[in-house]
Scaffold this active site. Structure first.
Site, short mmCIF file in Angstrom:
data_model
loop_
_atom_site.label_atom_id
_atom_site.label_comp_id
_atom_site.label_asym_id
_atom_site.label_seq_id
_atom_site.Cartn_x
_atom_site.Cartn_y
_atom_site.Cartn_z
N ALA A 24 8.19 -15.73 -11.17
CA ALA A 24 7.32 -15.50 -10.38
C ALA A 24 6.59 -16.85 -9.55
O ALA A 24 6.36 -16.83 -8.19
CB ALA A 24 5.95 -14.66 -10.95
N ALA B 30 2.62 -46.93 -12.38
CA ALA B 30 3.76 -47.25 -12.86
C ALA B 30 4.80 -47.98 -12.28
O ALA B 30 5.41 -48.64 -12.40
CB ALA B 30 4.49 -45.86 -13.35
N PHE C 16 4.89 -24.10 -5.87
CA PHE C 16 5.37 -24.17 -7.17
C PHE C 16 6.91 -24.93 -6.98
O PHE C 16 7.12 -25.82 -7.76
CB PHE C 16 5.29 -23.10 -7.94
CG PHE C 16 5.82 -23.48 -9.30
CD1 PHE C 16 5.04 -24.20 -10.19
CD2 PHE C 16 6.71 -22.74 -9.89
CE1 PHE C 16 5.32 -24.12 -11.49
CE2 PHE C 16 7.14 -22.90 -11.41
CZ PHE C 16 6.45 -23.68 -12.13
N ARG C 17 7.69 -24.32 -6.13
CA ARG C 17 9.13 -24.67 -6.11
C ARG C 17 9.02 -26.28 -5.73
O ARG C 17 9.90 -26.88 -6.12
CB ARG C 17 9.75 -23.70 -5.11
CG ARG C 17 11.39 -23.74 -5.29
CD ARG C 17 11.89 -22.52 -4.46
NE ARG C 17 11.50 -22.21 -3.25
CZ ARG C 17 10.65 -21.07 -2.77
NH1 ARG C 17 10.65 -20.20 -3.62
NH2 ARG C 17 10.24 -21.06 -1.69
N GLU D 132 7.23 -19.19 -5.28
CA GLU D 132 6.01 -19.42 -4.52
C GLU D 132 6.41 -21.08 -4.14
O GLU D 132 6.89 -21.82 -5.01
CB GLU D 132 4.60 -19.82 -5.43
CG GLU D 132 4.04 -18.51 -5.98
CD GLU D 132 3.66 -17.78 -4.71
OE1 GLU D 132 2.90 -18.12 -3.97
OE2 GLU D 132 3.55 -16.42 -5.09
N ASP E 103 -10.65 -21.44 -3.33
CA ASP E 103 -10.83 -22.92 -3.23
C ASP E 103 -10.83 -23.95 -4.36
O ASP E 103 -10.41 -24.89 -4.37
CB ASP E 103 -12.13 -23.06 -2.08
CG ASP E 103 -12.11 -22.42 -0.91
OD1 ASP E 103 -10.80 -22.11 -0.44
OD2 ASP E 103 -13.06 -22.19 -0.36
N GLU F 94 -0.64 -25.53 -10.72
CA GLU F 94 -0.36 -24.86 -9.73
C GLU F 94 0.24 -23.14 -10.31
O GLU F 94 -0.37 -22.27 -9.53
CB GLU F 94 0.89 -25.46 -9.46
CG GLU F 94 1.76 -24.57 -8.13
CD GLU F 94 0.64 -24.79 -6.72
OE1 GLU F 94 0.32 -23.64 -6.28
OE2 GLU F 94 0.42 -25.99 -6.44
#
Length: 127
Positions: free
Chosen positions: A28, A119, A35-36, A32, A99, A73
């Site tokens: 799922a 880093a 997220f991808r 989105e 929000d 996320e």
């Protein structure tokens, strides 16, 4: 007719079903776009952690910062899904929930950017 809740499982079956639910959640999340995008960026960053991190702790911090973004996320997407499930009409509390989830993602991204920026700066300076 009210749907019946799933039966209570124990032992190995409970773990197998929990794993299945987690995989369903990752699927799922993959649907989105945000997220991808974060997963694809993480796929590039995670191997770089082994190059940039000089100690186990540094590598863990670099990897952990990326994973934290993914976790936040997914939680933000869960909040948005629940709010959307309640109804499409605008409500001040629904806006506030969305929000707050968005702000959590922003903070996770800023944290990850700071960790990775530090880093890279250290690597660039040859320290």
């Amino acid at each position: 007719m009210t749907p019946t809740p799933p039966p209570k499982r124990r032992g190995l079956m409970r773990l197998l079903f929990a794993l299945r639910y987690s995989i369903d959640g990752l699927r799922a999340g993959w649907r989105e776009p945000a997220f991808r995008q974060e997963l694809v960026l993480g796929a590039v960053l995670l191997p770089a952690a082994w190059q940039l991190g000089r100690t186990w702790a540094e590598m863990a911090l670099l990897v952990g910062a990326v994973i934290a973004v993914w976790v936040v996320e997914l939680l933000n997407t869960a909040v948005e899904s629940v709010v959307d499930r309640i109804g499409p009409e605008w409500h001040a509390l629904a806006k506030r929930a969305k929000d707050l989830g968005s702000a959590a993602v922003l903070l996770a991204l800023l944290f990850a950017g700071g960790v990775w920026g530090a880093a890279l700066w250290t690597w660039w300076r040859g320290a």
